[in-house]
Design an enzyme around this catalytic site. Sequence first.
Site, mmCIF file in Angstrom:
data_model
loop_
_atom_site.group_PDB
_atom_site.id
_atom_site.type_symbol
_atom_site.label_atom_id
_atom_site.label_comp_id
_atom_site.label_asym_id
_atom_site.label_seq_id
_atom_site.Cartn_x
_atom_site.Cartn_y
_atom_site.Cartn_z
ATOM 1 N N SER A 150 35.522 38.580 40.166
ATOM 2 C CA SER A 150 34.135 38.737 40.612
ATOM 3 C C SER A 150 34.096 38.959 42.118
ATOM 4 O O SER A 150 34.429 38.079 42.912
ATOM 5 C CB SER A 150 33.311 37.499 40.256
ATOM 6 O OG SER A 150 32.077 37.594 40.937
ATOM 7 N N HIS A 193 34.549 42.935 38.519
ATOM 8 C CA HIS A 193 33.284 42.379 38.032
ATOM 9 C C HIS A 193 32.273 42.385 39.178
ATOM 10 O O HIS A 193 32.498 41.778 40.233
ATOM 11 C CB HIS A 193 33.511 40.956 37.526
ATOM 12 C CG HIS A 193 32.301 40.331 36.895
ATOM 13 N ND1 HIS A 193 31.953 40.542 35.585
ATOM 14 C CD2 HIS A 193 31.362 39.499 37.399
ATOM 15 C CE1 HIS A 193 30.854 39.860 35.296
ATOM 16 N NE2 HIS A 193 30.468 39.214 36.389
ATOM 17 N N ASP A 244 28.357 41.533 40.320
ATOM 18 C CA ASP A 244 27.186 40.741 39.957
ATOM 19 C C ASP A 244 25.953 41.231 40.694
ATOM 20 O O ASP A 244 25.867 41.112 41.917
ATOM 21 C CB ASP A 244 27.435 39.273 40.335
ATOM 22 C CG ASP A 244 28.471 38.639 39.436
ATOM 23 O OD1 ASP A 244 28.230 38.592 38.216
ATOM 24 O OD2 ASP A 244 29.528 38.201 39.943
ATOM 25 N N MET A 251 22.069 40.635 41.314
ATOM 26 C CA MET A 251 21.029 39.603 41.163
ATOM 27 C C MET A 251 19.771 40.056 41.902
ATOM 28 O O MET A 251 19.859 40.553 43.024
ATOM 29 C CB MET A 251 21.502 38.295 41.788
ATOM 30 C CG MET A 251 22.810 37.788 41.204
ATOM 31 S SD MET A 251 23.309 36.278 42.033
ATOM 32 C CE MET A 251 24.937 36.030 41.308
ATOM 33 N N HIS A 287 27.498 43.322 35.866
ATOM 34 C CA HIS A 287 26.731 42.246 35.222
ATOM 35 C C HIS A 287 25.357 42.200 35.869
ATOM 36 O O HIS A 287 25.223 41.766 37.012
ATOM 37 C CB HIS A 287 27.518 40.932 35.422
ATOM 38 C CG HIS A 287 26.849 39.709 34.904
ATOM 39 N ND1 HIS A 287 27.293 38.431 35.219
ATOM 40 C CD2 HIS A 287 25.791 39.536 34.079
ATOM 41 C CE1 HIS A 287 26.520 37.544 34.618
ATOM 42 N NE2 HIS A 287 25.596 38.176 33.931
ATOM 43 N N MET A 343 21.958 40.645 36.460
ATOM 44 C CA MET A 343 21.128 39.444 36.337
ATOM 45 C C MET A 343 19.771 39.800 36.920
ATOM 46 O O MET A 343 19.384 39.342 38.003
ATOM 47 C CB MET A 343 21.788 38.275 37.084
ATOM 48 C CG MET A 343 22.952 37.693 36.293
ATOM 49 S SD MET A 343 24.090 36.769 37.342
ATOM 50 C CE MET A 343 25.080 38.121 37.942
ATOM 51 N N MET A 396 27.931 32.969 29.522
ATOM 52 C CA MET A 396 27.827 32.343 30.844
ATOM 53 C C MET A 396 28.272 30.890 30.717
ATOM 54 O O MET A 396 27.696 30.132 29.943
ATOM 55 C CB MET A 396 26.376 32.367 31.354
ATOM 56 C CG MET A 396 25.859 33.680 31.911
ATOM 57 S SD MET A 396 26.726 34.445 33.304
ATOM 58 C CE MET A 396 27.086 33.109 34.398
ATOM 59 N N GLY A 412 28.205 31.888 42.754
ATOM 60 C CA GLY A 412 29.625 31.669 42.517
ATOM 61 C C GLY A 412 29.956 30.209 42.817
ATOM 62 O O GLY A 412 29.128 29.478 43.375
ATOM 63 N N ASP A 453 32.255 33.885 31.928
ATOM 64 C CA ASP A 453 31.941 34.048 33.350
ATOM 65 C C ASP A 453 31.330 32.771 33.910
ATOM 66 O O ASP A 453 30.274 32.322 33.453
ATOM 67 C CB ASP A 453 30.948 35.223 33.465
ATOM 68 C CG ASP A 453 30.583 35.577 34.901
ATOM 69 O OD1 ASP A 453 31.222 35.044 35.829
ATOM 70 O OD2 ASP A 453 29.660 36.397 35.075
ATOM 71 N N GLY A 468 32.920 29.505 36.753
ATOM 72 C CA GLY A 468 33.782 28.330 36.833
ATOM 73 C C GLY A 468 35.113 28.476 36.108
ATOM 74 O O GLY A 468 35.773 27.482 35.798
ATOM 75 N N SER A 488 35.568 32.491 42.723
ATOM 76 C CA SER A 488 36.118 31.568 43.718
ATOM 77 C C SER A 488 37.551 31.149 43.400
ATOM 78 O O SER A 488 38.344 30.945 44.321
ATOM 79 C CB SER A 488 35.205 30.351 43.879
ATOM 80 O OG SER A 488 34.913 29.799 42.633
HETATM 81 C C1 DX5 Z 1 27.429 33.862 38.462
HETATM 82 C C2 DX5 Z 1 28.139 35.187 38.357
HETATM 83 C C3 DX5 Z 1 29.601 35.055 38.301
HETATM 84 C C4 DX5 Z 1 30.202 34.412 39.517
HETATM 85 C C5 DX5 Z 1 31.491 33.775 39.103
HETATM 86 O O1 DX5 Z 1 26.077 34.031 38.294
HETATM 87 O O2 DX5 Z 1 27.749 35.867 37.177
HETATM 88 O O3 DX5 Z 1 30.247 36.287 38.007
HETATM 89 O O4 DX5 Z 1 30.430 35.303 40.565
HETATM 90 O O5 DX5 Z 1 31.988 33.042 40.173
HETATM 91 P P1 DX5 Z 1 32.933 31.777 39.970
HETATM 92 O O6 DX5 Z 1 34.150 32.245 39.241
HETATM 93 O O7 DX5 Z 1 33.195 31.329 41.355
HETATM 94 O O8 DX5 Z 1 32.155 30.774 39.137
HETATM 95 ZN ZN ZN Z 2 28.976 37.674 36.555
#
Ligand code: DX5
Ligand code: ZN
Length: 217
Positions: free
Chosen positions: A8, A33, A35, A37, A66, A68, A137, A144, A175, A177, A198
């Site tokens: 990500s 990946h 994201d 938002m 992705h 959101m 999710m 993140g 996706d 953690g 992360s």
């Molecule tokens: C969260 C995102 C993830 C995020 C994952 O809303 O969709 O893709 O970047 O980050 P980590 O792996 O740090 O949880």
């Molecule tokens: Zn994501």
Amino acid sequence: MNPLISPSMLSADFCHLAKDIQMVNESAADWFHLDIMDGVFVPNISYGMPLVKAIRSQAEKPLDVHLMIVQPERYVERFKEMGADILTVHWEACTHLHRTIYQIKNADMLAGVALNPHTPVAGLEDVINDVDMVLIMSVNPGFGGQRFIERSLHRVAELKEMIRRNKSECLIEVDGGVDLSNAQALVDAGADVLVAGSAIFSKENPKEIISQLKNVK
Ligand code: DX5
Ligand code: ZN
């Protein structure tokens, strides 16, 4: 089977983005990946079209985008133009999900559907033979670096069973953690694609972490 790994880029160093893109190009990762938002569907704003386009120009692997965002159907063709290969929309954001899935496929991308942690997996049964990928999710979307929700493992297993029952070929992506402490359990439960932000970018040797995630069987 070894999972596909989709780092990500939300956790990348935006001041040295080219360096991080190069690292992913040279690594064992399979996809990028991205994201997106909108500050409405989730309480955060990440980045948009110009960055997707910039990453596309340097990335040597497919872009796994992705969304959101609310009303994602308004932007399907734009993301194709920006270079998306896989486009995932949220179940909770789509009033006409079946239509949106085919809008994505007709735009020549793989169609993914993401579920928030509280959304029943069973709600997917009627589109499980239409989608190319389901994204589970394992944190609440928006940021993140959050902690993995353990219950996600059961959700992956339940989805895998639904996929088998329906003889679907849909992939399961997880996706939020994801790291080396839960990757094996996720793959055992049926995950095909692991997203990690992360866990990869906060480390001294991100390529090594990607290889270790990739080597989970
Ligand atoms: C969260 C995102 C993830 C995020 C994952 O809303 O969709 O893709 O970047 O980050 P980590 O792996 O740090 O949880
Ligand atoms: Zn994501």
